[in-house]
Motif scaffolding. Structure first.
Motif, short mmCIF file in Angstrom:
data_model
loop_
_atom_site.label_atom_id
_atom_site.label_comp_id
_atom_site.label_asym_id
_atom_site.label_seq_id
_atom_site.Cartn_x
_atom_site.Cartn_y
_atom_site.Cartn_z
N SER A 173 0.58 3.77 -3.10
CA SER A 173 -0.06 5.27 -2.95
C SER A 173 1.02 6.35 -2.92
CB SER A 173 -0.81 5.05 -1.88
OG SER A 173 -0.10 4.70 -0.53
N LYS B 40 -1.38 7.66 6.86
CA LYS B 40 -2.02 8.81 6.08
C LYS B 40 -3.02 8.28 5.02
CE LYS B 40 -0.87 13.08 3.90
NZ LYS B 40 0.18 14.00 3.47
N TRP B 41 -2.79 7.13 4.50
CA TRP B 41 -3.67 6.34 3.46
C TRP B 41 -4.83 5.94 4.43
CZ3 TRP B 41 -5.35 1.23 3.25
CH2 TRP B 41 -5.94 0.85 1.95
N ILE C 271 1.00 -1.28 -0.09
CA ILE C 271 0.16 -0.01 0.04
C ILE C 271 0.77 1.15 0.08
CG2 ILE C 271 -1.53 1.37 1.35
CD1 ILE C 271 -2.76 -1.32 2.07
N GLU C 272 2.21 1.27 0.77
CA GLU C 272 2.92 2.38 0.65
C GLU C 272 3.63 2.50 -0.34
OE1 GLU C 272 5.41 2.43 4.31
OE2 GLU C 272 3.77 2.57 5.72
N GLN D 188 2.40 7.28 -0.11
CA GLN D 188 2.17 7.85 1.28
C GLN D 188 2.19 7.01 2.27
OE1 GLN D 188 -1.52 10.04 1.07
NE2 GLN D 188 -2.56 8.26 -0.07
N SER D 189 2.33 7.40 3.58
CA SER D 189 2.39 6.48 4.63
C SER D 189 1.08 5.70 4.95
CB SER D 189 2.93 7.05 6.03
OG SER D 189 1.82 7.87 6.25
N PHE D 190 1.11 4.51 5.55
CA PHE D 190 -0.18 3.74 5.73
C PHE D 190 -1.30 4.46 6.34
CE2 PHE D 190 -2.39 0.78 8.20
CZ PHE D 190 -3.07 0.08 7.30
#
Length: 91
Positions: free
Chosen positions: A80, A86-87, A76-77, A82-84
């Protein structure tokens, strides 16, 4: 010795070698079967030991799910950018 006697002697030697190879293969086959039987007994013991709560089976299962979850967070990181946290909307 004539050629017929030499040929006969070599045929006998070849037959003896082949029979010893077959016996050796049979012995290895027996060893493999014995190992398989031991593994079957172990797997039966593990199946019988499955219990609810703290057991080796549940620990192995929890560890596998933890590895899958950790891999999912990393993917995911990566995708995306971005950090998990934040996601996921936590931060």
């Amino acid at each position: 010795m004539n050629s017929k006697e030499e040929q006969t002697n070599s045929e006998v030697t070849n037959l003896e070698n082949e029979s010893s190879k077959e016996q050796h293969k049979e012995a290895n086959y027996m060893n493999v079967n014995t190992r398989d039987n031991k593994l079957d007994k172990k797997s039966k013991d593990i199946e019988d030991k499955y219990k609810f709560g703290w057991s080796s089976y549940s620990e192995i299962t929890n560890g596998r799910f933890a590895m899958i979850g950790f891999l999912a967070i990393i993917l995911i990181e990566l995708f995306s950018q971005q950090s998990f946290l934040k996601w996921a909307g936590i931060l």
